[in-house]
Write a protein that holds these residues in place. Sequence first.
Motif, PDB file in Angstrom:
ATOM      1  N   ILE A  65      61.099  65.232  31.194  1.00 17.06           N
ATOM      2  CA  ILE A  65      59.646  64.942  31.550  1.00 17.06           C
ATOM      3  C   ILE A  65      59.753  63.503  32.291  1.00 17.06           C
ATOM      4  O   ILE A  65      60.751  62.639  31.963  1.00 17.06           O
ATOM      5  N   SER A  66      58.860  63.394  33.391  1.00 17.98           N
ATOM      6  CA  SER A  66      58.728  62.339  34.041  1.00 17.98           C
ATOM      7  C   SER A  66      57.350  61.753  33.808  1.00 17.98           C
ATOM      8  O   SER A  66      56.394  62.574  34.097  1.00 17.98           O
ATOM      9  N   LEU A  67      57.100  60.446  33.479  1.00 16.46           N
ATOM     10  CA  LEU A  67      55.799  60.001  33.174  1.00 16.46           C
ATOM     11  C   LEU A  67      55.544  59.017  34.732  1.00 16.46           C
ATOM     12  O   LEU A  67      56.256  58.098  34.762  1.00 16.46           O
ATOM     13  N   ILE A  68      54.445  59.135  35.173  1.00 19.09           N
ATOM     14  CA  ILE A  68      54.208  58.433  36.610  1.00 19.09           C
ATOM     15  C   ILE A  68      53.037  57.593  36.341  1.00 19.09           C
ATOM     16  O   ILE A  68      51.945  58.006  35.753  1.00 19.09           O
ATOM     17  N   ILE A  69      53.372  56.271  36.427  1.00 19.06           N
ATOM     18  CA  ILE A  69      52.108  55.346  36.215  1.00 19.06           C
ATOM     19  C   ILE A  69      51.998  54.583  37.207  1.00 19.06           C
ATOM     20  O   ILE A  69      52.748  53.767  37.735  1.00 19.06           O
ATOM     21  N   PRO A  70      50.424  54.764  37.739  1.00 19.37           N
ATOM     22  CA  PRO A  70      50.218  54.022  38.947  1.00 19.37           C
ATOM     23  C   PRO A  70      49.906  52.517  38.787  1.00 19.37           C
ATOM     24  O   PRO A  70      48.930  52.628  37.485  1.00 19.37           O
ATOM     25  N   LEU A 158      53.879  63.919  34.432  1.00 15.96           N
ATOM     26  CA  LEU A 158      52.918  63.681  33.844  1.00 15.96           C
ATOM     27  C   LEU A 158      52.242  62.389  34.406  1.00 15.96           C
ATOM     28  O   LEU A 158      53.022  61.380  34.379  1.00 15.96           O
ATOM     29  N   MET A 159      51.134  62.465  35.104  1.00 16.18           N
ATOM     30  CA  MET A 159      50.393  61.008  35.389  1.00 16.18           C
ATOM     31  C   MET A 159      49.783  60.349  34.054  1.00 16.18           C
ATOM     32  O   MET A 159      49.151  61.212  33.619  1.00 16.18           O
ATOM     33  N   VAL A 160      49.891  59.233  34.113  1.00 15.40           N
ATOM     34  CA  VAL A 160      49.377  58.392  33.160  1.00 15.40           C
ATOM     35  C   VAL A 160      48.911  57.035  33.548  1.00 15.40           C
ATOM     36  O   VAL A 160      49.560  56.228  34.375  1.00 15.40           O
ATOM     37  N   ASP A 161      47.782  56.720  33.252  1.00 16.12           N
ATOM     38  CA  ASP A 161      46.960  55.619  33.765  1.00 16.12           C
ATOM     39  C   ASP A 161      47.488  54.326  32.992  1.00 16.12           C
ATOM     40  O   ASP A 161      48.227  54.345  31.793  1.00 16.12           O
ATOM     41  N   ALA A 162      47.672  53.170  33.625  1.00 14.86           N
ATOM     42  CA  ALA A 162      48.436  52.016  33.235  1.00 14.86           C
ATOM     43  C   ALA A 162      47.449  51.320  32.064  1.00 14.86           C
ATOM     44  O   ALA A 162      48.185  50.339  31.435  1.00 14.86           O
ATOM     45  N   ASP A 163      46.437  51.615  32.191  1.00 15.22           N
ATOM     46  CA  ASP A 163      45.383  50.736  31.025  1.00 15.22           C
ATOM     47  C   ASP A 163      45.659  51.364  29.532  1.00 15.22           C
ATOM     48  O   ASP A 163      45.100  50.645  28.536  1.00 15.22           O
ATOM     49  N   VAL A 168      49.759  58.816  24.978  1.00 12.58           N
ATOM     50  CA  VAL A 168      50.794  59.952  25.386  1.00 12.58           C
ATOM     51  C   VAL A 168      50.853  61.061  24.378  1.00 12.58           C
ATOM     52  O   VAL A 168      50.868  62.305  24.735  1.00 12.58           O
ATOM     53  N   ASN A 169      50.554  60.528  23.088  1.00 15.98           N
ATOM     54  CA  ASN A 169      50.733  61.693  22.211  1.00 15.98           C
ATOM     55  C   ASN A 169      49.508  62.210  21.637  1.00 15.98           C
ATOM     56  O   ASN A 169      49.251  63.326  20.781  1.00 15.98           O
ATOM     57  N   ASP A 170      48.246  62.002  22.588  1.00 16.04           N
ATOM     58  CA  ASP A 170      47.007  62.393  22.205  1.00 16.04           C
ATOM     59  C   ASP A 170      46.536  63.698  23.140  1.00 16.04           C
ATOM     60  O   ASP A 170      46.194  63.513  24.261  1.00 16.04           O
TER      61      ASP A 170
END
Length: 291
Positions: A65-70, A158-163, A168-170
Amino acid sequence: MELLLTIAEHLAAQLLMITFFPVIFESYKRRHSYEHVDAPVIYEDLNSLKQIPCPHINDPAEKYISLIIPAFNEERRLPAALDETMNYLQRRAAKDRSFTYEVVIVDDGSQDATKSVAFGFVKKYTVDNVRVILLGRNHGKGEAIRKGMLHSRGELLLMVDADGATKVNDLEKLEYQRKWYRYFLKKSFDPVVFLVAGPEIRDTQCGFKMFTRAAARKLFANIRLKGWCFDLEVVFLCKHFNIPVLEISVDWSEMPGSKVNLLSIPQAMWEVAIMVFGYGTGMWEIRSEYS
């Protein structure tokens, strides 16, 4: 009377042209998805700070998995979000050796210490687990996500917001407690979302979306919207490619320092108009693969 009608019709036509010309011009500029943004991908080696080649979406997956955080000016919110994310990923990896991961932080031209914060996590967790991509100048969340997706190594992306608004586990339920203008933006978008996505998708703007590598290769080869409305374009392209979309509820919390404000309303409508014209006229060609 006929003369007055002719003049009025002429003025109306001119007004219509003046109104739509910027939309037409901007849609034309973005007709080629692979060149509508001039920023090259810059991936810096932590030790030498030299630019080195990025992985490519066409390469075989190297991680689960890759988590992409802008990240744009996120020096204050990014550390806590990354600490929680990395703790979760490490716990998962400790229990399951097949769970390999990477976090890709895309610095969207930040003017604060976001870059330094990001490289601090590279140093702490190694470049194999945390990478930083620099866009050089600010382009928008959509372009930051696009670059991160196209240069990640995961089977799942997976795109994830920086705030840290979504954990992640929710993955169980979603609770909206949004400021009034966020609610207004969502409600204003509901008719557009219905037309583009259909009745099965209720919220396109959640910053927590997962893609398979094959799906990301098709979707992000075509994305033209650079701002936060790119989510709507993603859903539109999913329907075009017959990519199944499953909406899963997650917890969401309002975080201080949000980039969404009143100015987001006209900006969102502008991007939607560009997208509707671009795809509606066939000016935006949809490619099946990234090259």
